[in-house]
Design a protein around this motif. Sequence first.
Motif, PDB file in Angstrom:
ATOM      1  N   ILE A 236      -8.153   1.280  -0.712  1.00 17.34           N
ATOM      2  CA  ILE A 236      -7.323   0.258  -0.367  1.00 17.34           C
ATOM      3  C   ILE A 236      -7.838  -0.356   1.089  1.00 17.34           C
ATOM      4  CG2 ILE A 236      -4.960  -0.446   0.245  1.00 17.34           C
ATOM      5  CD1 ILE A 236      -4.309   1.378  -2.184  1.00 17.34           C
ATOM      6  N   GLN A 237      -7.964   0.552   2.108  1.00 14.50           N
ATOM      7  CA  GLN A 237      -8.535   0.044   3.451  1.00 14.50           C
ATOM      8  C   GLN A 237      -9.702  -0.601   3.513  1.00 14.50           C
ATOM      9  OE1 GLN A 237      -7.638   3.433   5.955  1.00 14.50           O
ATOM     10  NE2 GLN A 237      -5.670   3.325   5.630  1.00 14.50           N
ATOM     11  N   ASP A 238     -10.607  -0.304   2.687  1.00 12.91           N
ATOM     12  CA  ASP A 238     -12.115  -0.699   2.645  1.00 12.91           C
ATOM     13  C   ASP A 238     -11.663  -2.154   2.030  1.00 12.91           C
ATOM     14  OD1 ASP A 238     -13.181   1.585   3.616  1.00 12.91           O
ATOM     15  OD2 ASP A 238     -13.962   2.351   1.899  1.00 12.91           O
ATOM     16  N   LEU A 239     -11.030  -2.156   0.889  1.00 20.73           N
ATOM     17  CA  LEU A 239     -11.014  -3.852   0.536  1.00 20.73           C
ATOM     18  C   LEU A 239     -10.275  -4.627   1.351  1.00 20.73           C
ATOM     19  CD1 LEU A 239      -9.861  -2.612  -3.257  1.00 20.73           C
ATOM     20  CD2 LEU A 239     -12.059  -3.698  -2.596  1.00 20.73           C
ATOM     21  N   ILE A 240      -9.234  -4.183   2.061  1.00 19.30           N
ATOM     22  CA  ILE A 240      -8.329  -5.041   3.339  1.00 19.30           C
ATOM     23  C   ILE A 240      -9.636  -5.304   4.445  1.00 19.30           C
ATOM     24  CG2 ILE A 240      -6.721  -4.905   4.832  1.00 19.30           C
ATOM     25  CD1 ILE A 240      -5.169  -3.295   2.910  1.00 19.30           C
ATOM     26  N   GLU A 241     -10.350  -4.392   4.613  1.00 21.60           N
ATOM     27  CA  GLU A 241     -11.493  -4.816   5.685  1.00 21.60           C
ATOM     28  C   GLU A 241     -12.323  -5.771   5.096  1.00 21.60           C
ATOM     29  OE1 GLU A 241     -13.081  -1.045   6.896  1.00 21.60           O
ATOM     30  OE2 GLU A 241     -11.445  -0.302   7.751  1.00 21.60           O
ATOM     31  N   ASP A 242     -12.741  -5.884   3.771  1.00 23.13           N
ATOM     32  CA  ASP A 242     -13.489  -6.747   3.424  1.00 23.13           C
ATOM     33  C   ASP A 242     -13.203  -8.081   3.294  1.00 23.13           C
ATOM     34  OD1 ASP A 242     -15.661  -4.670   3.165  1.00 23.13           O
ATOM     35  OD2 ASP A 242     -15.196  -4.210   1.056  1.00 23.13           O
ATOM     36  N   GLY A 243     -11.823  -8.200   3.500  1.00 22.96           N
ATOM     37  CA  GLY A 243     -11.229  -9.588   3.422  1.00 22.96           C
ATOM     38  C   GLY A 243     -10.364  -9.846   2.440  1.00 22.96           C
ATOM     39  N   SER A 244      -9.953  -8.817   1.449  1.00 16.71           N
ATOM     40  CA  SER A 244      -8.589  -8.912   0.724  1.00 16.71           C
ATOM     41  C   SER A 244      -7.368  -8.867   1.385  1.00 16.71           C
ATOM     42  CB  SER A 244      -8.849  -7.831  -0.477  1.00 16.71           C
ATOM     43  OG  SER A 244      -9.823  -8.057  -1.167  1.00 16.71           O
ATOM     44  N   THR A 245      -6.185  -9.439   0.695  1.00 14.35           N
ATOM     45  CA  THR A 245      -4.811  -9.143   1.121  1.00 14.35           C
ATOM     46  C   THR A 245      -4.493  -7.630   0.717  1.00 14.35           C
ATOM     47  OG1 THR A 245      -3.938 -10.041  -0.672  1.00 14.35           O
ATOM     48  CG2 THR A 245      -4.427 -11.577   1.188  1.00 14.35           C
ATOM     49  N   GLU A 246      -3.463  -7.297   1.169  1.00 15.84           N
ATOM     50  CA  GLU A 246      -2.886  -5.766   0.927  1.00 15.84           C
ATOM     51  C   GLU A 246      -2.712  -5.886  -0.521  1.00 15.84           C
ATOM     52  OE1 GLU A 246      -0.146  -4.167   3.640  1.00 15.84           O
ATOM     53  OE2 GLU A 246       0.337  -2.605   2.086  1.00 15.84           O
ATOM     54  N   ALA A 247      -1.684  -6.944  -0.987  1.00 16.67           N
ATOM     55  CA  ALA A 247      -1.500  -6.889  -2.486  1.00 16.67           C
ATOM     56  C   ALA A 247      -2.720  -6.939  -3.343  1.00 16.67           C
ATOM     57  CB  ALA A 247      -0.450  -8.111  -2.572  1.00 16.67           C
ATOM     58  N   ASP A 248      -3.699  -7.586  -3.047  1.00 13.79           N
ATOM     59  CA  ASP A 248      -4.768  -7.814  -3.918  1.00 13.79           C
ATOM     60  C   ASP A 248      -5.544  -6.740  -3.919  1.00 13.79           C
ATOM     61  OD1 ASP A 248      -4.666 -10.607  -4.441  1.00 13.79           O
ATOM     62  OD2 ASP A 248      -5.648 -11.273  -2.813  1.00 13.79           O
ATOM     63  N   ALA A 249      -5.719  -5.991  -2.601  1.00 11.55           N
ATOM     64  CA  ALA A 249      -6.298  -4.597  -2.639  1.00 11.55           C
ATOM     65  C   ALA A 249      -5.741  -3.725  -3.532  1.00 11.55           C
ATOM     66  CB  ALA A 249      -6.532  -4.154  -1.228  1.00 11.55           C
TER      67      ALA A 249
ATOM     68  N   ARG B  42       0.699  -1.282   0.139  1.00 13.70           N
ATOM     69  CA  ARG B  42       0.026  -0.030  -0.030  1.00 13.70           C
ATOM     70  C   ARG B  42       0.872   1.123  -0.018  1.00 13.70           C
ATOM     71  NH1 ARG B  42      -1.318   1.900   5.039  1.00 13.70           N
ATOM     72  NH2 ARG B  42      -2.505   3.921   4.869  1.00 13.70           N
ATOM     73  N   GLU B  43       1.848   1.189   0.977  1.00 20.21           N
ATOM     74  CA  GLU B  43       2.920   2.371   0.875  1.00 20.21           C
ATOM     75  C   GLU B  43       3.577   2.666  -0.414  1.00 20.21           C
ATOM     76  OE1 GLU B  43       3.538   4.489   3.389  1.00 20.21           O
ATOM     77  OE2 GLU B  43       2.082   3.455   4.774  1.00 20.21           O
ATOM     78  N   THR B  44       4.018   1.491  -1.001  1.00 18.72           N
ATOM     79  CA  THR B  44       4.808   1.907  -2.495  1.00 18.72           C
ATOM     80  C   THR B  44       3.567   2.305  -3.285  1.00 18.72           C
ATOM     81  OG1 THR B  44       5.956  -0.091  -1.886  1.00 18.72           O
ATOM     82  CG2 THR B  44       6.058   0.707  -4.102  1.00 18.72           C
ATOM     83  N   PHE B  45       2.486   1.776  -3.273  1.00 19.88           N
ATOM     84  CA  PHE B  45       1.429   2.331  -4.335  1.00 19.88           C
ATOM     85  C   PHE B  45       1.181   3.816  -4.191  1.00 19.88           C
ATOM     86  CE2 PHE B  45      -3.117   3.489  -4.853  1.00 19.88           C
ATOM     87  CZ  PHE B  45      -3.367   2.932  -6.324  1.00 19.88           C
ATOM     88  N   LEU B  46       0.812   4.236  -2.853  1.00 19.40           N
ATOM     89  CA  LEU B  46       0.730   5.762  -2.573  1.00 19.40           C
ATOM     90  C   LEU B  46       1.568   6.475  -2.826  1.00 19.40           C
ATOM     91  CD1 LEU B  46      -1.228   5.037   0.874  1.00 19.40           C
ATOM     92  CD2 LEU B  46      -2.224   5.561  -1.165  1.00 19.40           C
ATOM     93  N   MET B  47       2.868   5.948  -2.668  1.00 25.52           N
ATOM     94  CA  MET B  47       4.102   6.768  -2.952  1.00 25.52           C
ATOM     95  C   MET B  47       4.106   7.022  -4.384  1.00 25.52           C
ATOM     96  SD  MET B  47       8.107   6.156  -1.855  1.00 25.52           S
ATOM     97  CE  MET B  47       8.476   5.277  -3.412  1.00 25.52           C
TER      98      MET B  47
END
Lengths: 195, 49
Positions: free
Chosen positions: A34-47, A3-8
């Motif tokens: 991204i945070q919403d997708l992670i909360e819905d059950g996705s992994t960080e890389a998938d989100a 997520r950090e790399t994506f945002l950067m």
Amino acid sequence: MTRETFLMRLGTGLRGHVPAGEAKRLVAYYDEMIQDLIEDGSTEADAVAQVGDPNDLVFAAAQSVPETPSQPAHPRLLLWLLLILGAPLWGALAVAALCVVASLDLILWCGPLIGACLASGFTLGGGLAVVVSPFALIGTFDYGLTQLGAGLLLLGAGLLIGWATWQLTRLCWRGHALLFRWVATQWQRPKAVFA
Amino acid sequence: MKPRRLLPLALGLIVFGAVLAFAGVALNHFDPSAYANVGDHWYTLLHFN
């Protein structure tokens, strides 16, 4: 991609392509997504993968930024029109300012003028008294001696005042140059307009 | 003459002139009225009459 790399990458890519406020808003928007997708059950890389490639998002954002409105066709014409119409106001103020500056300069040169008058008067008067004192010395020595002494004293005072006037003139010349340099900079310096 | 050289000359003239004027007044016994009674001198006649 984390997520950090994506945002950067997104923030860096947006810089220069969209306004700073819009870039900040977009980074916050995709971060929340991204945070919403992670909360819905996705992994960080998938989100991050679901949101998309940062380069594509930057390209899309840059395309959606509206173009800045074009300048009026004849801004100089409008400016000249305003200048001519406003001449009665700014013209009077400009003449008043010019008079103030000229008065300041005149006051500045009063000192050297007074000094020059005193110096020339003392020097001429003293010099004349010295030149004619030999005639007074004949017969009435004591009177002639007094005149010669007073003449030399006046001549010395005249030269002294002349020297002081010369120094004062140099100072005044500096003040004159400073004053007119300041006046000249008023035309070169950009002004803030409050309307 | 440079202005800097003018200063000592002016001061010298003032001091020397003051000494001479003092000497002249001293020769007149410090009597200011004596200067008013010189009408008979040709130089005074030339200048004041």
